[in-house]
Design a protein around this motif. Structure first.
Motif, mmCIF file in Angstrom:
data_model
loop_
_atom_site.group_PDB
_atom_site.id
_atom_site.type_symbol
_atom_site.label_atom_id
_atom_site.label_comp_id
_atom_site.label_asym_id
_atom_site.label_seq_id
_atom_site.Cartn_x
_atom_site.Cartn_y
_atom_site.Cartn_z
ATOM 1 N N VAL A 62 -10.605 -47.157 18.334
ATOM 2 C CA VAL A 62 -11.900 -46.713 18.838
ATOM 3 C C VAL A 62 -12.735 -46.265 17.641
ATOM 4 N N LEU A 74 -19.228 -45.467 20.885
ATOM 5 C CA LEU A 74 -17.832 -45.887 20.767
ATOM 6 C C LEU A 74 -17.760 -47.408 20.748
ATOM 7 N N LEU A 76 -14.773 -50.643 20.477
ATOM 8 C CA LEU A 76 -13.348 -50.967 20.531
ATOM 9 C C LEU A 76 -13.057 -52.149 19.620
ATOM 10 N N CYS A 79 -8.312 -54.912 19.913
ATOM 11 C CA CYS A 79 -7.690 -54.652 21.212
ATOM 12 C C CYS A 79 -6.531 -55.620 21.446
ATOM 13 N N THR A 122 -12.883 -53.161 27.313
ATOM 14 C CA THR A 122 -14.138 -53.190 26.554
ATOM 15 C C THR A 122 -15.322 -52.858 27.447
ATOM 16 N N VAL A 125 -15.458 -49.145 27.990
ATOM 17 C CA VAL A 125 -15.993 -48.453 26.813
ATOM 18 C C VAL A 125 -17.517 -48.555 26.789
#
Length: 300
Positions: A62, A74, A76, A79, A122, A125
């Motif tokens: 993150v 934020l 990502l 992943c 995702t 986020v």
């Protein structure tokens, strides 16, 4: 779809210097249930299905950043998510028939689910970022000032901590013009025995002083009645005597006391101490009905 239970027994977070926070989840489980209904010209049936997932694994970084409005963002990265095992069971009038196909269905379920996991995470986020963008970074403190505590840079990630650089500047309520002085960077002492450390610079107090001074908060005028009431409230047993004195000498000769700061008060932070310098003017004057004010005492 209902998530009845989930377990994340092995979860860890670790700082990645200069990048963000690495999250790791291993050996997770989840129990999901849903209801279904089939209607066709040949037959109708209703029932439920339970999906048990095990071997849930996720890792990703993150990244902490900021936008032009000082809000945190934020992102990502890297992943990787997958589920190792799934078990499907059906309930309903024809559940015996459906369950005979459950084992062949598990592999396609895992294949499609594993493709969807990272896009789903995702998306979550991004939804969180939408909420973060709604956070107020400028808050009204009182009838005189506002406090701007927006981020002024991306969070600094080290091996042991996250450093958030907040603006921390006061403004007069009706004027968001920057203060006439600039902030000086400072570094917190190296300590590791507490979870959170907060550092406040001189600029924080200087901006507060300047904002309140500009807004006129340091200009106070006390009337005879206000002074009289203050003496009575704080007399501690001498109320009757002070009341009599006030009636004879204060109320009979009404006057006003005006205290005003001539410059913004100055706060100096020192090791283990601080000083406060308040340049001010003190004026006592009288003003009878239908007459101009007459100064009795004036001090700077």
């Amino acid at each position: 779809i209902k998530i009845n239970a989930f377990s994340l027994p092995n979860t860890s977070l670790a700082f990645v210097p200069g990048v963000g926070i690495r999250a790791l989840i291993n050996h997770g489980t989840a129990n999901i249930s849903t209801d279904w209904e089939i209607k066709s010209p040949l037959f109708q049936d209703t029932g439920g299905a339970d999906l048990f997932l095990s071997g849930v694994y996720f890792t990703g970084i993150v990244v902490l950043a900021w936008n032009d409005f000082g809000h945190p963002i934020l992102k990502l990265q890297n992943c990787c998510a997958q589920v190792s095992h799934s078990d499907v069971s059906f309930s309903g009038e024809l559940s015996v028939l459906y369950n005979s196909f459950s084992e062949p269905m598990e592999k396609p379920i895992l294949k499609n689910l594993n493709k969807m996991l990272c896009p789903i995470i995702t998306s979550e986020v991004e939804a969180l970022n939408a909420n973060l963008s709604m956070l107020k970074a400028l808050r009204k403190i009182d009838n005189y000032t506002l406090l701007d505590y927006s981020l002024i840079s991306s969070p600094e990630i080290t091996e042991n901590y996250v450093d958030l650089n907040l603006k921390g500047v006061f403004y007069p309520l009706e004027n968001l013009t920057d203060t006439p002085f600039s902030s000086v960077p400072f570094v917190l002492p190296e300590h590791s025995d507490s979870m959170i450390y907060i550092g406040i610079s001189e600029n924080f107090f200087k901006s507060a002083s300047y904002a309140y001074f500009t807004a006129g908060a340091f200009n106070v005028t006390l009337t005879t009645k206000e002074i009289f009431n203050h003496l009575i409230r704080n007399s501690q047993g001498l109320g009757s005597m002070l009341s009599r004195i006030a009636e004879l000498y204060i109320l009979s000769q009404p006057f006003m006391v005006k205290v005003l700061a001539t410059e913004p008060p100055v706060v100096n932070l020192l090791p283990g101490n601080f000083t406060l310098d308040v340049p001010a003017s003190f004026v006592i004057f009288t003003q009878s009905k239908n007459s101009t004010a007459k100064t009795i005492v004036s001090m700077d």
